[in-house]
Motif scaffolding. Structure first.
Motif, PDB file in Angstrom:
ATOM      1  N   ASP A 116       0.850  -1.201   0.000  1.00 40.27           N
ATOM      2  CA  ASP A 116       0.000   0.000   0.000  1.00 40.27           C
ATOM      3  C   ASP A 116       0.885   1.250   0.000  1.00 40.27           C
ATOM      4  O   ASP A 116       2.096   1.180   0.209  1.00 40.27           O
ATOM      5  N   TYR A 175       1.288   3.842   1.934  1.00 38.60           N
ATOM      6  CA  TYR A 175       2.041   4.234   3.135  1.00 38.60           C
ATOM      7  C   TYR A 175       3.331   3.431   3.247  1.00 38.60           C
ATOM      8  O   TYR A 175       4.419   3.968   3.447  1.00 38.60           O
ATOM      9  N   ARG A 176       3.219   2.118   3.080  1.00 42.73           N
ATOM     10  CA  ARG A 176       4.400   1.259   3.236  1.00 42.73           C
ATOM     11  C   ARG A 176       5.405   1.498   2.099  1.00 42.73           C
ATOM     12  O   ARG A 176       6.615   1.527   2.329  1.00 42.73           O
ATOM     13  N   ILE A 222       7.409   0.064  10.916  1.00 43.23           N
ATOM     14  CA  ILE A 222       6.000  -0.225  10.613  1.00 43.23           C
ATOM     15  C   ILE A 222       5.303  -0.847  11.825  1.00 43.23           C
ATOM     16  O   ILE A 222       4.125  -0.594  12.073  1.00 43.23           O
ATOM     17  N   PRO A 257       2.149   1.939  12.291  1.00 46.79           N
ATOM     18  CA  PRO A 257       1.570   1.130  11.206  1.00 46.79           C
ATOM     19  C   PRO A 257       0.826   1.930  10.135  1.00 46.79           C
ATOM     20  O   PRO A 257       0.522   1.382   9.078  1.00 46.79           O
ATOM     21  N   ASN A 258       0.531   3.196  10.401  1.00 42.31           N
ATOM     22  CA  ASN A 258      -0.195   3.984   9.394  1.00 42.31           C
ATOM     23  C   ASN A 258       0.112   5.466   9.584  1.00 42.31           C
ATOM     24  O   ASN A 258       0.796   5.862  10.533  1.00 42.31           O
ATOM     25  N   LEU A 259      -0.420   6.263   8.667  1.00 41.38           N
ATOM     26  CA  LEU A 259      -0.140   7.706   8.689  1.00 41.38           C
ATOM     27  C   LEU A 259      -0.535   8.344  10.012  1.00 41.38           C
ATOM     28  O   LEU A 259       0.196   9.166  10.562  1.00 41.38           O
ATOM     29  N   ARG A 260      -1.692   7.960  10.540  1.00 41.68           N
ATOM     30  CA  ARG A 260      -2.185   8.577  11.781  1.00 41.68           C
ATOM     31  C   ARG A 260      -1.226   8.266  12.941  1.00 41.68           C
ATOM     32  O   ARG A 260      -0.886   9.146  13.729  1.00 41.68           O
ATOM     33  N   ALA A 285       3.322  13.204   7.375  1.00 41.17           N
ATOM     34  CA  ALA A 285       2.194  12.496   8.000  1.00 41.17           C
ATOM     35  C   ALA A 285       1.303  13.499   8.720  1.00 41.17           C
ATOM     36  O   ALA A 285       0.063  13.439   8.621  1.00 41.17           O
ATOM     37  N   CYS A 336      -2.615  14.349   7.758  1.00 41.77           N
ATOM     38  CA  CYS A 336      -3.673  14.169   8.764  1.00 41.77           C
ATOM     39  C   CYS A 336      -4.434  15.473   8.960  1.00 41.77           C
ATOM     40  O   CYS A 336      -5.673  15.476   9.045  1.00 41.77           O
ATOM     41  N   ASP A 371     -10.761   8.466   8.163  1.00 39.51           N
ATOM     42  CA  ASP A 371      -9.965   7.344   8.626  1.00 39.51           C
ATOM     43  C   ASP A 371     -10.231   6.117   7.743  1.00 39.51           C
ATOM     44  O   ASP A 371     -11.393   5.759   7.569  1.00 39.51           O
ATOM     45  N   PRO A 372      -9.256   5.451   7.147  1.00 41.08           N
ATOM     46  CA  PRO A 372      -7.850   5.812   7.199  1.00 41.08           C
ATOM     47  C   PRO A 372      -7.542   7.062   6.371  1.00 41.08           C
ATOM     48  O   PRO A 372      -8.274   7.361   5.420  1.00 41.08           O
TER      49      PRO A 372
END
Ligand code: SF4
Length: 364
Positions: free
Chosen positions: A28, A30-31, A55, A59-62, A92, A96, A103-104
């Motif tokens: 994805d 983000y990764r 990660i 694990p995610n942008l938030r 990030a 946000c 979300d996400p």
């Protein structure tokens, strides 16, 4: 010609390419973004453990946006080029903010929107769009520049403006209409595993049959290196202020060299006055003879920094709490505390100096 190039590369990648990289599962945006930023200036094998730790924690942008910068830098410590980590964090936070409570948080899907973000250039943006969304964009990172410079036997350094324009055109011509994620990974892999900077493995290369450098026997001399330059040298003194609590560290200002990382107090000269000022700034008292430690050289892309460490036994004049003293942006580093190192991002030469002291049993 361009389709043959892409087809050969895709066939080779299906058989010999890397399909088990952690950012490929799932692949994805983000990764892919985190991996692309880590891979700038750094090899895949080095990046993998850093990527997995990063990660797992963000694990995610938030999660990345909400984390303290210190935590992000601590997970980056050792990879170097810390502006990359600060830019990831700023990106990030910006994404946000722009997306409110969504979300996400969605990742931008337009090249312009991506290149407007801190730390994302044209090639990185293209790699994200191609790999995460399968969109057709050419990439031109350092590895791809080397492959294409050799494949067309480019005269002159690839960084020269006219050569750079030509390489982008060549990259675009070769980019296929489909299988963008695989093609992007394939051309990066070719540069990283076969078309090596030194001793390219042409006999195993899928595009060797029409590689101009190889046909001309010039694969070892291309791409033409930039005209050489001698890097300037700078001098500085690091103070290893050692008390019963450990070694005193200071947090660097957010901008500039090692911005936001923890470092040793620095003075431009090791004269009596400069030392007295440093001790007074930290309300410390000298309790023994300062001892010069062996010089350490740290090289940046634009200069060499010669660090002269001076170990100084001290005692606090006033009582300080042990551990992180956030208000003063200082802490006593205790090498025997395994959690401390994981909690703070250390500038690379500082880590080397502290390890050196640890090995002599003096940083505890
Ligand atoms: S033939 Fe050799 S020099 Fe040419 S692209 Fe392949 S590995 Fe690189």
């Amino acid at each position: 010609m361009e389709n043959r190039f892409a087809q050969r590369l895709l066939d080779w990648h299906a058989r010999h390419g890397r399909h088990d990289l952690p950012w490929q599962h799932p692949r994805d945006a983000y990764r892919v973004w985190v991996s692309e930023i880590m891979l700038q200036q750094t090899q895949v094998s080095t990046v993998i453990p850093y990527f997995n730790r990063f990660i797992a924690r963000f694990p995610n942008l938030r999660a990345l946006a909400d984390a303290p910068l210190d935590d992000v830098l601590a997970h980056w410590a050792g990879l170097g080029y810390y502006a990359r980590a600060r830019n990831l964090h700023r990106c990030a936070q910006r994404l946000c903010e722009q997306n409110g409570d969504v979300d996400p948080v969605p990742f931008p899907r337009q090249l312009d929107a991506l290149t407007a973000l801190p730390g994302i250039g044209r090639s990185t943006a293209a790699a994200i769009l191609a790999q995460a969304f399968g969109e057709r964009h050419a990439i031109l990172d350092g590895n791809v520049k080397r492959v294409l410079s050799r494949h067309i036997a480019l005269e002159g350094p690839p960084s020269r403006a006219d050569n750079e324009r030509r390489l982008w055109l060549e990259a675009e011509r070769r980019t296929p209409q489909t299988h963008l994620a695989d093609y992007t990974q394939a051309i990066m892999d070719l540069g990283a595993t076969l078309c090596l900077r030194r001793n390219p493995l042409c006999e195993r290369c899928p595009v060797a049959q029409d590689c101009a450098a190889r046909l001309q026997g010039r694969q070892h001399e291309l791409p033409t290196p930039k005209p050489g330059r001698t890097l300037p040298q700078r001098q500085t003194h690091f103070l290893l202020l050692r008390s019963e609590h450990g070694i005193l560290l200071e947090k660097r200002p957010p901008q500039g060299l090692w911005g936001g990382l923890w470092s040793l107090p620095e003075v431009s000269d090791a004269g009596h006055e400069a030392l007295a000022q440093a001790l007074s700034r930290h309300t410390l008292r000298l309790i023994g003879e300062p001892r010069a430690q062996p010089r350490l050289r740290h090289s940046f892309s634009h200069f060499h920094l010669d660090i002269h460490p001076l170990e100084i036994p001290v005692r606090e004049d006033k009582s300080h709490a042990q551990g992180v003293m956030e208000a003063r942006e200082t802490l006593w580093y205790n090498g025997a505390d395994p959690e401390m190192k994981a909690r703070i991002g250390l500038a690379a030469p500082v880590e080397r100096l502290l390890n050196r002291l640890m090995n002599t049993g003096e940083a505890e």
